[in-house]
Enzyme design. Structure first.
Site, mmCIF file in Angstrom:
data_model
loop_
_atom_site.group_PDB
_atom_site.id
_atom_site.type_symbol
_atom_site.label_atom_id
_atom_site.label_comp_id
_atom_site.label_asym_id
_atom_site.label_seq_id
_atom_site.Cartn_x
_atom_site.Cartn_y
_atom_site.Cartn_z
ATOM 1 N N LYS A 108 10.154 4.574 8.609
ATOM 2 C CA LYS A 108 9.321 4.765 7.420
ATOM 3 C C LYS A 108 10.044 4.172 6.233
ATOM 4 O O LYS A 108 11.275 4.062 6.236
ATOM 5 C CB LYS A 108 9.087 6.257 7.168
ATOM 6 C CG LYS A 108 7.858 6.544 6.343
ATOM 7 C CD LYS A 108 6.585 6.493 7.172
ATOM 8 C CE LYS A 108 5.342 6.749 6.368
ATOM 9 N NZ LYS A 108 4.170 6.921 7.219
ATOM 10 N N ASP A 148 0.943 2.934 3.774
ATOM 11 C CA ASP A 148 0.899 4.405 3.720
ATOM 12 C C ASP A 148 0.322 4.759 2.337
ATOM 13 O O ASP A 148 -0.399 3.930 1.749
ATOM 14 C CB ASP A 148 2.299 4.988 3.949
ATOM 15 C CG ASP A 148 2.265 6.503 4.156
ATOM 16 O OD1 ASP A 148 1.766 6.948 5.198
ATOM 17 O OD2 ASP A 148 2.720 7.251 3.272
HETATM 18 P P1 NAD Z 1 -4.283 6.822 0.102
HETATM 19 O O1 NAD Z 1 -3.295 6.437 -0.923
HETATM 20 O O2 NAD Z 1 -5.312 5.842 0.514
HETATM 21 O O3 NAD Z 1 -5.045 8.163 -0.368
HETATM 22 C C1 NAD Z 1 -4.402 9.336 -0.759
HETATM 23 C C2 NAD Z 1 -5.461 10.222 -1.384
HETATM 24 O O4 NAD Z 1 -4.887 11.516 -1.628
HETATM 25 C C3 NAD Z 1 -5.973 9.726 -2.729
HETATM 26 O O5 NAD Z 1 -7.363 9.938 -2.776
HETATM 27 C C4 NAD Z 1 -5.266 10.622 -3.747
HETATM 28 O O6 NAD Z 1 -6.010 10.762 -4.946
HETATM 29 C C5 NAD Z 1 -5.235 11.911 -2.949
HETATM 30 N N1 NAD Z 1 -4.251 12.878 -3.427
HETATM 31 C C6 NAD Z 1 -2.977 12.674 -3.845
HETATM 32 N N2 NAD Z 1 -2.436 13.857 -4.177
HETATM 33 C C7 NAD Z 1 -3.366 14.801 -3.952
HETATM 34 C C8 NAD Z 1 -3.411 16.196 -4.083
HETATM 35 N N3 NAD Z 1 -2.365 16.889 -4.541
HETATM 36 N N4 NAD Z 1 -4.541 16.843 -3.720
HETATM 37 C C9 NAD Z 1 -5.618 16.167 -3.269
HETATM 38 N N5 NAD Z 1 -5.628 14.851 -3.123
HETATM 39 C C10 NAD Z 1 -4.529 14.173 -3.460
HETATM 40 O O7 NAD Z 1 -3.420 7.340 1.330
HETATM 41 P P2 NAD Z 1 -3.843 7.416 2.862
HETATM 42 O O8 NAD Z 1 -3.410 6.171 3.519
HETATM 43 O O9 NAD Z 1 -5.261 7.879 2.978
HETATM 44 O O10 NAD Z 1 -2.858 8.563 3.363
HETATM 45 C C11 NAD Z 1 -3.182 9.950 3.222
HETATM 46 C C12 NAD Z 1 -2.327 10.746 4.208
HETATM 47 O O11 NAD Z 1 -2.593 10.272 5.522
HETATM 48 C C13 NAD Z 1 -0.813 10.601 4.006
HETATM 49 O O12 NAD Z 1 -0.189 11.809 4.375
HETATM 50 C C14 NAD Z 1 -0.441 9.519 4.980
HETATM 51 O O13 NAD Z 1 0.917 9.588 5.351
HETATM 52 C C15 NAD Z 1 -1.368 9.889 6.122
HETATM 53 N N6 NAD Z 1 -1.606 8.791 7.063
HETATM 54 C C16 NAD Z 1 -2.210 7.639 6.656
HETATM 55 C C17 NAD Z 1 -2.395 6.623 7.577
HETATM 56 C C18 NAD Z 1 -3.100 5.346 7.237
HETATM 57 O O14 NAD Z 1 -3.293 4.516 8.132
HETATM 58 N N7 NAD Z 1 -3.524 5.153 6.018
HETATM 59 C C19 NAD Z 1 -1.961 6.784 8.899
HETATM 60 C C20 NAD Z 1 -1.378 7.984 9.271
HETATM 61 C C21 NAD Z 1 -1.205 8.992 8.334
#
Ligand code: NAD
Length: 439
Positions: A108, A148
């Site tokens: 990561k 991410d």
């Molecule tokens: P992203 O940046 O696209 O979206 C994150 C979202 O969370 C945004 O809408 C933001 O406004 C919101 N947010 C931030 N803080 C917040 C809070 N305190 N309460 C509510 N909403 C909040 O990120 P993503 O890629 O969708 O990732 C989200 C989660 O999923 C992370 O934990 C990431 O590690 C995990 N994840 C993502 C992927 C991927 O392929 N994108 C894969 C595996 C895991």
């Protein structure tokens, strides 16, 4: 375990290993090894800002374990990024890749920055500068980054381009989640949400519920949260609450999810609307805090934002009987005990959000082969991986009478432990000479 213990989020994360170890048929040495990231890199990234000033950002890349293959894991741009968090996220990647049986270890990366404060050019300079600093640490056969939180395909494109310039050859397989035009895979954009959706469909069959009877709350409306909400809505599920970093909206009858996505992605605001084409009208909805959303009386709660959202402080008040962890690490280990005692069914992050890394693996395979698949091929391969491994985890819950998280760790530990053992553990060298004579 006698081994030295680290502290913080990483410590909380590795506590899950001890619980799972008792059900896995592997050497204790594997668990000891997994408690230590293989290598940790901290870098300073100097960036010339648009106003001419110089700012230096701190970045990290952690390779947790690469016994089963090159390290794999996203790059996060967020003000709270720190080494402890990156270590925990890298550890989860090791376990996740093992749960879905793809030939990668865990890694990561991240930069401590609020990307919302940067112009597009500053963001590009930061992204390229970060890659220049970690270029010797990553590579298609050593460590393969991906997007991410607050990073996306455009940023992956810049990063791949920068790495290719440094190596003086085109190297698309160094990073996944790229734009399609630069070697990205069809079906990568919605893969994380889709993988979680396939897990929910497996549960639907097991529990025999009707989608229209199921009320869903989604915390975090970014890449992962939007796609799982959209797929569930299209299937008839009632998405009654969603949130972003600024707050939550709640409508008991359910939202028109495509309208919310249109509004969020065009105006960067989460608003309760119904859109006909590009014309959107407000619809009545309650405004809640993010904390309220987690505690709503719904059937399925989907944390899809950040880690440490369900903690010892609020676990008692979580009413949803089913939690699908799309975010990494949304539930602390202590909160987990409280949810388990209440009988909450938690589909853990290392299974529920593994769709993203699975399609990242498909992208890497396509880049190496130079042969690209249709979106149907990608989705049907993803579907078979997710249902196969959901089934494997579920069978372990039955066999050992354990929760799904412990079962997912048992499956991961077994696969990683078998690989570590194949490289030679203490038992291999001391038990007897039999093993050596056979080989
Ligand atoms: P992203 O940046 O696209 O979206 C994150 C979202 O969370 C945004 O809408 C933001 O406004 C919101 N947010 C931030 N803080 C917040 C809070 N305190 N309460 C509510 N909403 C909040 O990120 P993503 O890629 O969708 O990732 C989200 C989660 O999923 C992370 O934990 C990431 O590690 C995990 N994840 C993502 C992927 C991927 O392929 N994108 C894969 C595996 C895991």
């Amino acid at each position: 375990m006698t081994d030295q213990q680290p502290t913080g989020l990483f410590e909380d994360a590795i506590r899950r290993l001890d619980r799972a170890f008792q059900y896995a048929d592997i050497d204790e040495e594997a668990v000891i090894k997994l408690k230590h990231p293989k290598s940790v890199l901290q870098v300073a990234v100097p960036v010339r800002m648009d106003n001419g000033a110089l700012r230096v950002f701190t970045g990290y890349r952690v390779r947790h374990d690469d016994t089963r293959g090159p390290g794999k894991g996203g790059i996060r741009f967020h003000p709270n990024v720190n080494l402890d968090e990156v270590k925990a996220l890298a550890f989860w990647m090791t376990c996740k890749c093992a749960v879905v049986g793809i030939p990668f270890g865990g890694a990561k990366g991240g930069v401590t920055v609020n990307p919302k404060e940067l112009s597009r050019l500053e963001l590009e300079r930061l992204s390229r500068g970060y890659i220049a600093q970690i270029a010797d640490f990553i590579g298609p056969e050593t460590d393969v980054p991906a997007p991410d939180v607050y990073t996306n395909s455009m940023i992956m494109g810049w990063m791949m381009d920068e790495y290719s310039k440094i190596r003086r050859q085109r190297m698309p397989a160094v990073i996944t989640g790229k734009p399609i035009q630069l070697g990205g895979s069809l079906g990568r954009d919605d893969a994380t949400g889709r993988g979680a959706y396939y897990c929910i469909k497996e549960l639907e069959q097991l529990k025999n519920w009707q989608p229209k009877e199921m009320r869903v709350a989604v915390q975090g409306f970014g890449n992962a949260g939007q796609h799982v909400a959209k797929l569930l809505h299209a299937d008839g599920y009632r998405v009654v609450a969603v949130s972003d970093s600024r707050g939550s909206i709640y409508k008991p009858e359910g939202f028109d999810v495509p309208s919310l996505i249109h509004m969020k992605n065009t105006s960067r605001q989460l608003k309760a609307v119904y859109c006909d084409g590009s014309i959107c009208e407000s619809v009545p909805a309650d405004q809640l805090t993010n904390g309220d959303l987690l505690e709503l009386d719904v059937d399925i709660l989907i944390p899809a934002a950040l880690e440490n959202q369900i903690t010892v402080e609020n676990a008692d008040r979580i009413k949803a009987p089913i939690v699908i962890e799309v975010a990494n690490g949304p539930t602390t280990a202590e909160a987990d005990d409280i949810l388990n005692a209440k009988g909450t069914l938690v589909v853990p992050d290392i299974l529920a959000n593994a769709g993203g890394v699975t399609v990242s693996y498909f992208e890497w395979v396509q880049n190496k082969a130079g042969y690209y698949w249709t979106v149907d091929e990608v989705q049907s391969k993803l579907h078979s991986v997710m249902s196969r491994e959901f089934g494997n985890v579920y069978r372990l819950t039955r066999k050992h009478q354990i929760d799904m998280r412990t079962a997912a760790y048992v499956l991961a530990l077994q696969r990683i432990g078998d690989a570590i053992e194949a490289q030679g553990t203490i038992g291999y060298f001391t038990e007897d000479d039999e093993v050596l004579r056979k080989s």
